[in-house]
Scaffold this motif. Structure first.
Motif, PDB file in Angstrom:
ATOM      1  N   PHE A  54       0.856  -1.186   0.000  1.00 30.39           N
ATOM      2  CA  PHE A  54       0.000   0.000   0.000  1.00 30.39           C
ATOM      3  C   PHE A  54       0.898   1.244   0.000  1.00 30.39           C
ATOM      4  CE2 PHE A  54      -2.435   3.220   2.282  1.00 30.39           C
ATOM      5  CZ  PHE A  54      -3.728   3.051   1.831  1.00 30.39           C
ATOM      6  N   PHE A  55       0.638   2.195  -0.900  1.00 32.43           N
ATOM      7  CA  PHE A  55       1.478   3.402  -1.012  1.00 32.43           C
ATOM      8  C   PHE A  55       0.914   4.540  -0.152  1.00 32.43           C
ATOM      9  CE2 PHE A  55       4.259   3.164  -5.118  1.00 32.43           C
ATOM     10  CZ  PHE A  55       4.892   2.055  -4.607  1.00 32.43           C
ATOM     11  N   ASP A  56       1.644   4.854   0.892  1.00 32.23           N
ATOM     12  CA  ASP A  56       1.255   5.846   1.904  1.00 32.23           C
ATOM     13  C   ASP A  56       2.130   7.091   1.706  1.00 32.23           C
ATOM     14  OD1 ASP A  56       0.566   7.051   4.386  1.00 32.23           O
ATOM     15  OD2 ASP A  56       2.119   5.905   5.449  1.00 32.23           O
ATOM     16  N   VAL A  57       1.552   8.125   1.121  1.00 30.10           N
ATOM     17  CA  VAL A  57       2.330   9.323   0.760  1.00 30.10           C
ATOM     18  C   VAL A  57       2.183  10.396   1.838  1.00 30.10           C
ATOM     19  CG1 VAL A  57       2.503  11.200  -0.926  1.00 30.10           C
ATOM     20  CG2 VAL A  57       2.230   8.842  -1.719  1.00 30.10           C
ATOM     21  N   HIS A  58       3.307  10.782   2.416  1.00 31.96           N
ATOM     22  CA  HIS A  58       3.354  11.791   3.484  1.00 31.96           C
ATOM     23  C   HIS A  58       3.869  13.089   2.877  1.00 31.96           C
ATOM     24  CE1 HIS A  58       5.457  13.037   7.528  1.00 31.96           C
ATOM     25  NE2 HIS A  58       4.483  13.861   7.194  1.00 31.96           N
ATOM     26  N   LEU A  59       2.966  14.067   2.734  1.00 37.25           N
ATOM     27  CA  LEU A  59       3.289  15.313   2.045  1.00 37.25           C
ATOM     28  C   LEU A  59       3.749  16.380   3.039  1.00 37.25           C
ATOM     29  CD1 LEU A  59       0.204  15.178  -0.317  1.00 37.25           C
ATOM     30  CD2 LEU A  59       2.582  15.024  -1.084  1.00 37.25           C
ATOM     31  N   MET A  60       5.063  16.536   3.135  1.00 37.12           N
ATOM     32  CA  MET A  60       5.626  17.618   3.965  1.00 37.12           C
ATOM     33  C   MET A  60       5.870  18.789   3.031  1.00 37.12           C
ATOM     34  SD  MET A  60       8.119  15.156   6.124  1.00 37.12           S
ATOM     35  CE  MET A  60       7.977  13.883   4.896  1.00 37.12           C
ATOM     36  N   CYS A  61       4.787  19.441   2.654  1.00 35.84           N
ATOM     37  CA  CYS A  61       4.820  20.450   1.601  1.00 35.84           C
ATOM     38  C   CYS A  61       3.941  21.632   1.992  1.00 35.84           C
ATOM     39  CB  CYS A  61       4.269  19.881   0.294  1.00 35.84           C
ATOM     40  SG  CYS A  61       5.111  18.394  -0.271  1.00 35.84           S
ATOM     41  N   LEU A  62       4.374  22.822   1.590  1.00 29.34           N
ATOM     42  CA  LEU A  62       3.614  24.032   1.877  1.00 29.34           C
ATOM     43  C   LEU A  62       2.359  24.130   1.014  1.00 29.34           C
ATOM     44  CD1 LEU A  62       4.387  26.045   4.004  1.00 29.34           C
ATOM     45  CD2 LEU A  62       5.543  27.410   2.246  1.00 29.34           C
ATOM     46  N   LEU A 115      -1.416  11.190  11.939  1.00 32.36           N
ATOM     47  CA  LEU A 115       0.017  10.922  12.049  1.00 32.36           C
ATOM     48  C   LEU A 115       0.608  11.818  13.135  1.00 32.36           C
ATOM     49  CD1 LEU A 115       2.869  10.092  11.377  1.00 32.36           C
ATOM     50  CD2 LEU A 115       2.735  11.374   9.253  1.00 32.36           C
ATOM     51  N   VAL A 116       0.981  11.199  14.239  1.00 31.96           N
ATOM     52  CA  VAL A 116       1.642  11.939  15.315  1.00 31.96           C
ATOM     53  C   VAL A 116       3.146  11.857  15.053  1.00 31.96           C
ATOM     54  CG1 VAL A 116       2.005  12.130  17.808  1.00 31.96           C
ATOM     55  CG2 VAL A 116      -0.231  11.376  16.934  1.00 31.96           C
ATOM     56  N   MET A 117       3.731  12.974  14.614  1.00 31.72           N
ATOM     57  CA  MET A 117       5.173  13.002  14.337  1.00 31.72           C
ATOM     58  C   MET A 117       5.937  12.906  15.651  1.00 31.72           C
ATOM     59  SD  MET A 117       5.660  13.114  11.056  1.00 31.72           S
ATOM     60  CE  MET A 117       7.442  13.213  11.190  1.00 31.72           C
ATOM     61  N   THR A 118       6.946  12.037  15.653  1.00 26.75           N
ATOM     62  CA  THR A 118       7.749  11.862  16.869  1.00 26.75           C
ATOM     63  C   THR A 118       9.178  12.379  16.665  1.00 26.75           C
ATOM     64  OG1 THR A 118       7.911   9.539  16.170  1.00 26.75           O
ATOM     65  CG2 THR A 118       6.382  10.034  17.936  1.00 26.75           C
ATOM     66  N   VAL A 119       9.388  13.110  15.554  1.00 28.65           N
ATOM     67  CA  VAL A 119      10.577  13.964  15.361  1.00 28.65           C
ATOM     68  C   VAL A 119      10.078  15.182  14.587  1.00 28.65           C
ATOM     69  CG1 VAL A 119      12.237  12.041  15.204  1.00 28.65           C
ATOM     70  CG2 VAL A 119      11.259  13.004  13.089  1.00 28.65           C
ATOM     71  N   ASN A 120      10.881  16.241  14.544  1.00 30.74           N
ATOM     72  CA  ASN A 120      10.572  17.347  13.640  1.00 30.74           C
ATOM     73  C   ASN A 120      10.894  16.868  12.233  1.00 30.74           C
ATOM     74  OD1 ASN A 120       9.626  19.503  15.368  1.00 30.74           O
ATOM     75  ND2 ASN A 120      11.673  19.488  16.241  1.00 30.74           N
ATOM     76  N   PRO A 121       9.913  16.948  11.304  1.00 29.04           N
ATOM     77  CA  PRO A 121      10.112  16.318  10.002  1.00 29.04           C
ATOM     78  C   PRO A 121      11.207  16.987   9.184  1.00 29.04           C
ATOM     79  CG  PRO A 121       8.099  17.615   9.997  1.00 29.04           C
ATOM     80  CD  PRO A 121       8.614  17.622  11.413  1.00 29.04           C
ATOM     81  N   GLY A 122      11.741  16.222   8.251  1.00 26.44           N
ATOM     82  CA  GLY A 122      12.759  16.758   7.343  1.00 26.44           C
ATOM     83  C   GLY A 122      13.900  15.785   7.089  1.00 26.44           C
ATOM     84  N   PHE A 123      14.204  14.968   8.068  1.00 27.56           N
ATOM     85  CA  PHE A 123      15.358  14.070   7.931  1.00 27.56           C
ATOM     86  C   PHE A 123      15.088  12.737   8.619  1.00 27.56           C
ATOM     87  CE2 PHE A 123      16.729  18.433   7.806  1.00 27.56           C
ATOM     88  CZ  PHE A 123      17.526  18.464   6.666  1.00 27.56           C
ATOM     89  N   GLY A 124      15.649  11.684   8.040  1.00 27.50           N
ATOM     90  CA  GLY A 124      15.601  10.390   8.702  1.00 27.50           C
ATOM     91  C   GLY A 124      16.681  10.315   9.767  1.00 27.50           C
TER      92      GLY A 124
END
Ligand code: DX5
Ligand code: ZN
Length: 223
Positions: free
Chosen positions: A60-68, A133-142
């Motif tokens: 299943f393709f789960d797309v997470h859009l970290m976009c303005l 989706l509860v983010m458990t880091v500030n998004p941007g990097f693995g």
């Protein structure tokens, strides 16, 4: 319980092999992190890469859009094979309209919340989404460290879920390894995104099985 390896930590030189590796691992979802260099200080990949991978895995393709401006990408990602698209609650008063638009494409809708953002902001939308989706880091990097202070947000969303009877998934993303996945499962999460924690493992199949076993044992979200 849903186990979702993240492509962000894959070997970009061997993308088709990585698709086969994920398929063979028994993972449920494939998490695809889209970063625009604006909402987050990083750029990842776009619809063309998702389309390239689509025939090579049944996940299943789960797309997470970290976009303005995620709305300019919805159609392209649906055409590329997205089955769920998650936007961020930090986009403010455009959120309601965007949820409706994603729903209009016939795919699942997710709403993400960053660590510094008040969890109350997701509450009005709970009846309209398939996933929080509860983010458990500030998004941007693995590869970042899990932020333990986000666990109370998972508990709060899980409480709202029980009280309302809504069926949305509670997904966690950022610093998810075996131990932190267990902690999140104990707080009510049922959907676990893991980049570094799973993809860097030499035997992805056994890592997925181990994470599944541990979150099922620790999980409260089974009833
Ligand atoms: C973070 C992304 C994550 C990322 C997680 O900005 O949203 O999905 O891939 O990577 P790990 O599991 O390495 O923290
Ligand atoms: Zn993500």
């Amino acid at each position: 319980m849903i186990i979702a390896p993240s492509l962000l930590a894959a070997d970009y030189g061997k993308l088709v092999d990585e698709c086969h590796r994920i398929d063979a691992s028994g993972a449920d979802w494939f998490h695809l992190d889209i970063m625009d260099g604006n909402f987050v200080p990083n750029i990842s990949f776009g619809p063309a890469m998702v389309e390239t991978m689509r025939p090579h895995t049944k996940c299943f393709f789960d797309v997470h859009l970290m976009c303005l401006k995620p709305e300019i990408l919805f159609e392209a990602f649906v055409r590329a094979g997205a089955q769920s698209m998650t936007i961020h609650v930090e986009l403010g008063d455009r959120v309601g309209e965007m949820i409706e638009r994603i729903r209009g494409f016939g795919v699942k809708v997710g709403l993400a919340v960053n660590p510094p953002t008040d969890i109350e902001l997701v509450r009005p939308w709970l009846g309209m989404v398939d996933l929080v989706l509860v983010m458990t880091v500030n998004p941007g990097f693995g590869g970042q460290k899990f932020m333990g202070e986000c666990v109370r947000k998972i508990e709060e969303v899980y409480r709202w879920k029980r009280e309302s009877g809504f069926g949305f998934h509670i997904q966690v993303d950022g610093g998810i390894v075996m131990e932190t996945a267990e902690i999140c499962a104990g707080a009510g999460a049922d959907n676990f995104v893991s980049g570094t924690g799973l993809m860097k493992s030499a035997d992805l199949g056994s890592a997925v099985r181990e994470m599944r076993r541990r979150v099922e044992a620790a999980g409260v979200a089974l009833e």
